[in-house]
Enzyme design. Structure first.
Site, PDB file in Angstrom:
ATOM      1  N   LYS A  37       0.800  -1.145   0.105  1.00  0.00           N
ATOM      2  CA  LYS A  37      -0.139  -0.059   0.021  1.00  0.00           C
ATOM      3  C   LYS A  37       0.891   1.144   0.052  1.00  0.00           C
ATOM      4  O   LYS A  37       1.655   1.433   0.741  1.00  0.00           O
ATOM      5  CB  LYS A  37      -1.028  -0.068   1.322  1.00  0.00           C
ATOM      6  CG  LYS A  37      -2.010   1.272   1.215  1.00  0.00           C
ATOM      7  CD  LYS A  37      -2.606   0.799   2.518  1.00  0.00           C
ATOM      8  CE  LYS A  37      -3.949   2.032   2.465  1.00  0.00           C
ATOM      9  NZ  LYS A  37      -4.792   1.928   3.575  1.00  0.00           N
ATOM     10  N   ASP A 179     -13.547   3.531   9.517  1.00  0.00           N
ATOM     11  CA  ASP A 179     -14.074   3.589   8.156  1.00  0.00           C
ATOM     12  C   ASP A 179     -14.808   2.239   8.056  1.00  0.00           C
ATOM     13  O   ASP A 179     -14.438   1.381   7.092  1.00  0.00           O
ATOM     14  CB  ASP A 179     -12.881   3.833   7.352  1.00  0.00           C
ATOM     15  CG  ASP A 179     -13.383   4.069   5.788  1.00  0.00           C
ATOM     16  OD1 ASP A 179     -14.447   4.274   5.774  1.00  0.00           O
ATOM     17  OD2 ASP A 179     -12.597   4.055   4.899  1.00  0.00           O
ATOM     18  N   ASN A 184     -13.870  -3.043   3.577  1.00  0.00           N
ATOM     19  CA  ASN A 184     -12.805  -3.075   4.719  1.00  0.00           C
ATOM     20  C   ASN A 184     -12.863  -4.123   5.722  1.00  0.00           C
ATOM     21  O   ASN A 184     -12.262  -4.267   6.651  1.00  0.00           O
ATOM     22  CB  ASN A 184     -12.715  -1.822   5.332  1.00  0.00           C
ATOM     23  CG  ASN A 184     -12.135  -0.545   4.557  1.00  0.00           C
ATOM     24  OD1 ASN A 184     -11.725  -0.817   3.505  1.00  0.00           O
ATOM     25  ND2 ASN A 184     -12.630   0.627   4.926  1.00  0.00           N
ATOM     26  N   ASP A 197      -7.572  -1.007   6.190  1.00  0.00           N
ATOM     27  CA  ASP A 197      -7.728   0.351   6.045  1.00  0.00           C
ATOM     28  C   ASP A 197      -7.766   0.943   7.550  1.00  0.00           C
ATOM     29  O   ASP A 197      -8.960   1.246   7.772  1.00  0.00           O
ATOM     30  CB  ASP A 197      -8.781   0.630   5.072  1.00  0.00           C
ATOM     31  CG  ASP A 197      -8.451   0.582   3.588  1.00  0.00           C
ATOM     32  OD1 ASP A 197      -7.112   0.193   3.440  1.00  0.00           O
ATOM     33  OD2 ASP A 197      -9.306   0.712   2.644  1.00  0.00           O
TER      34      ASP A 197
END
Length: 263
Positions: A37, A179, A184, A197
């Site tokens: 990432k 989130d 996710n 995430d």
């Protein structure tokens, strides 16, 4: 693309493909069973790395293989989650199992002892971050709910922020994902197998995750995202709350959905 040498050594000879699911500004590369990432250096990027280390052994989160900062970017090499995203067809076609999975994930988060949690995401901090986002042009007005701004809504992000400051709810602190949307959360059957995430993860009101989960379900079942299955006739908005064993709190749902418009 530039990749630090320490990470290149760990992904040599692996075939690469990119990920285009989700709303993150990060670039994600798959190297076999590893994921890289890459994103701009930020407090969220730092917090994700910190919380992945903190939660190892507490929750099913990816294992960190390497973390580097270079050229104004962070490079996070981690393991791939087992199972499937909660927005995959197999879950979308069975709303009862999907909501059971999402409720289990919330309960797992809430079960973590927050006494020594290194990240505080409560409103005293989130509202300051929202103010920073407004002042620095970081609010994405192209990805807000259609009725948030304009006729019948708020004039602009500044007016929304003022409303949020004037209507701060009482918080029920838990470990919050921050989130909690369908892409996710990973599952195997009705068992949660991974959370990803984690840049906004930390201590926050339990209703933050409930609200974003509720919104994510509504969006996915309305067909808002092209990667989802067609809406299933078996979904209704009460399913998540029945699985959680709580009554909906419309005021808190609205508050945290509106707050998220500034992130």
């Amino acid at each position: 693309m530039f990749i630090p040498e320490s990470i290149q050594r760990l992904i040599v000879e692996e075939k690469v493909k990119t990920d285009d699911i989700g709303m993150s500004n990060a670039t994600v590369f798959f190297y076999g069973d590893k994921i890289l990432k890459v994103q701009e250096c930020s407090a969220e990027a730092e917090n994700e790395h910190r919380m992945m280390q903190y939660l190892r052994g507490k929750l099913p989160v990816p294992e960190v293989y390497a973390y580097e900062k270079a050229d104004g970017k962070t490079f996070l090499l981690m393991s791939k989650c087992e199972g499937h995203m909660a927005c995959d067809t197999e879950y979308m076609q069975d709303p009862a199992v999907l909501c059971r999975l999402l409720a289990e994930g919330l309960k797992k988060l809430w079960s973590v002892d927050i006494t020594d949690c290194p990240s505080d995401q409560r409103l005293i901090h989130k509202l300051k971050q929202a103010e920073y986002n407004i002042q620095n042009g970081l609010v994405d007005l192209d990805n807000v709910e259609p009725d948030t701004f304009g006729e019948g809504g708020f004039r602009d992000p500044e007016e929304l922020l003022g409303w949020l400051y004037d209507h701060v709810p009482e918080e029920e602190p838990v470990l919050s994902h921050g989130d909690y949307c369908l892409p996710n959360v990973f599952g195997m059957g009705d068992r949660v197998s991974g959370f990803i995430d984690l840049g906004r993860t930390g201590v926050a009101d339990k209703w933050c995750d409930i609200a974003l989960c509720y919104r994510s379900l509504s969006h996915n079942y309305s067909g808002a995202y092209g990667y989802t299955a067609k809406p299933s006739a078996g979904y209704d908005e009460s399913l998540l709350f029945r699985e959680l064993g709580i009554e909906p709190d419309p005021e808190k749902l609205r508050y945290y959905i509106l707050l998220d418009e500034l992130f």
